[in-house]
Write an enzyme that holds these catalytic residues in place. Structure first.
Site, PDB file in Angstrom:
ATOM      1  N   ASN A   1       8.279  -5.590  -9.450  1.00  0.00           N
ATOM      2  CA  ASN A   1       8.711  -4.387  -8.721  1.00  0.00           C
ATOM      3  C   ASN A   1       9.813  -3.686  -9.515  1.00  0.00           C
ATOM      4  OD1 ASN A   1      10.319  -6.658  -7.997  1.00  0.00           O
ATOM      5  ND2 ASN A   1      11.024  -5.658  -6.131  1.00  0.00           N
TER       6      ASN A   1
ATOM      7  N   GLU B   1      12.588  -0.742  -8.831  1.00  0.00           N
ATOM      8  CA  GLU B   1      13.206   0.095  -7.799  1.00  0.00           C
ATOM      9  C   GLU B   1      13.958   1.272  -8.421  1.00  0.00           C
ATOM     10  OE1 GLU B   1      15.496  -2.559  -5.318  1.00  0.00           O
ATOM     11  OE2 GLU B   1      13.649  -3.352  -4.414  1.00  0.00           O
TER      12      GLU B   1
ATOM     13  N   CYS C   1       5.772  -1.180  -6.597  1.00  0.00           N
ATOM     14  CA  CYS C   1       5.616  -2.606  -6.298  1.00  0.00           C
ATOM     15  C   CYS C   1       5.021  -3.364  -7.494  1.00  0.00           C
ATOM     16  CB  CYS C   1       4.678  -2.801  -5.120  1.00  0.00           C
ATOM     17  SG  CYS C   1       5.352  -2.271  -3.544  1.00  0.00           S
TER      18      CYS C   1
ATOM     19  N   GLU D   1       2.500  -5.450  -7.597  1.00  0.00           N
ATOM     20  CA  GLU D   1       1.034  -5.425  -7.661  1.00  0.00           C
ATOM     21  C   GLU D   1       0.547  -4.155  -8.334  1.00  0.00           C
ATOM     22  OE1 GLU D   1       3.041  -5.981  -5.099  1.00  0.00           O
ATOM     23  OE2 GLU D   1       1.990  -6.928  -3.418  1.00  0.00           O
TER      24      GLU D   1
ATOM     25  N   CYS E   1       2.020  -4.864   0.325  1.00  0.00           N
ATOM     26  CA  CYS E   1       2.345  -3.781   1.255  1.00  0.00           C
ATOM     27  C   CYS E   1       1.123  -2.880   1.465  1.00  0.00           C
ATOM     28  CB  CYS E   1       3.525  -2.962   0.728  1.00  0.00           C
ATOM     29  SG  CYS E   1       3.061  -1.763  -0.535  1.00  0.00           S
TER      30      CYS E   1
ATOM     31  N   CYS F   1      -0.071  -0.926  -1.641  1.00  0.00           N
ATOM     32  CA  CYS F   1      -0.746  -1.803  -2.617  1.00  0.00           C
ATOM     33  C   CYS F   1      -2.132  -2.206  -2.114  1.00  0.00           C
ATOM     34  CB  CYS F   1       0.106  -3.033  -2.915  1.00  0.00           C
ATOM     35  SG  CYS F   1       1.578  -2.614  -3.881  1.00  0.00           S
TER      36      CYS F   1
HETATM   37  N1  THU Z   1       7.474  -5.093  -2.915  1.00  0.00           N
HETATM   38  C1  THU Z   1       6.531  -5.396  -3.845  1.00  0.00           C
HETATM   39  O1  THU Z   1       6.780  -5.365  -5.051  1.00  0.00           O
HETATM   40  N2  THU Z   1       5.299  -5.730  -3.400  1.00  0.00           N
HETATM   41  C2  THU Z   1       4.947  -5.804  -2.085  1.00  0.00           C
HETATM   42  O2  THU Z   1       3.766  -5.942  -1.776  1.00  0.00           O
HETATM   43  C3  THU Z   1       5.988  -5.747  -1.064  1.00  0.00           C
HETATM   44  C4  THU Z   1       7.242  -5.070  -1.499  1.00  0.00           C
HETATM   45  C5  THU Z   1       8.814  -4.704  -3.390  1.00  0.00           C
HETATM   46  C6  THU Z   1       9.145  -3.243  -3.220  1.00  0.00           C
HETATM   47  C7  THU Z   1      10.655  -3.285  -3.185  1.00  0.00           C
HETATM   48  O3  THU Z   1      11.135  -3.267  -4.510  1.00  0.00           O
HETATM   49  C8  THU Z   1      10.990  -4.634  -2.582  1.00  0.00           C
HETATM   50  O4  THU Z   1       9.798  -5.407  -2.653  1.00  0.00           O
HETATM   51  C9  THU Z   1      11.469  -4.583  -1.157  1.00  0.00           C
HETATM   52  O5  THU Z   1      10.597  -3.837  -0.381  1.00  0.00           O
END
Ligand code: THU
Length: 129
Positions: free
Chosen positions: A42, A44, A53, A55, A86, A89
């Site tokens: 991920n 940010e 994310c 994935e 999420c 994704c």
């Molecule tokens: N996140 C992912 O990388 N994948 C997911 O399927 C769920 C959420 C990340 C996004 C963000 O950087 C952190 O988790 C908190 O939401």
């Protein structure tokens, strides 16, 4: 490659997570049908909606190199619980990888899902025809 090895690749990718806002690290490893692995973490952004994310990072890396054939994706995180993909994704998985095994892992424990279980009655390319 075993699913356990794919989970290890996801943990390696998780180390590169850029998550200073949530401190929630996620790693993913996408296995192609030819055995190549694309990893992702991920990433940010201070304007949170721009966050990507793990994935999607892995899938977009594969797409951007012309590889569209996958068999599985492993997802791990720094949480003490399983982390499920999420909604965004899931929509990306149904677009590019609708038949793959989705491996949600925590240490040596994992569960395997198909996208139809995680995103039932999805909106896809077929609906646009
Ligand atoms: N996140 C992912 O990388 N994948 C997911 O399927 C769920 C959420 C990340 C996004 C963000 O950087 C952190 O988790 C908190 O939401």
């Amino acid at each position: 490659m075993t699913y356990h090895e794919l989970v290890e690749k996801a943990y390696e990718a998780m180390q590169f997570s850029y998550s200073p806002y949530s401190n929630f690290k996620v790693g993913a490893a996408l296995l192609t049908t030819s055995g190549k692995v694309y990893t992702g973490c991920n990433v940010e952004i201070a304007s949170f909606g721009a966050t990507n994310c793990a994935e999607r990072t892995a899938i977009f890396k594969a797409i951007s190199e012309g590889n569209h054939d996958y068999s599985a994706i492993a997802v791990v995180s720094s949480s003490r619980d399983f982390t499920y993909p999420c909604g965004i994704c899931r929509q990306v998985i149904v677009e590019f990888a609708k038949d793959i095994d989705i491996i949600v892992a925590k240490d040596y424990d994992y569960e395997v899902y198909k996208i139809d279980e995680l995103l039932p009655k999805s909106f896809t390319q077929i609906d646009l025809k």
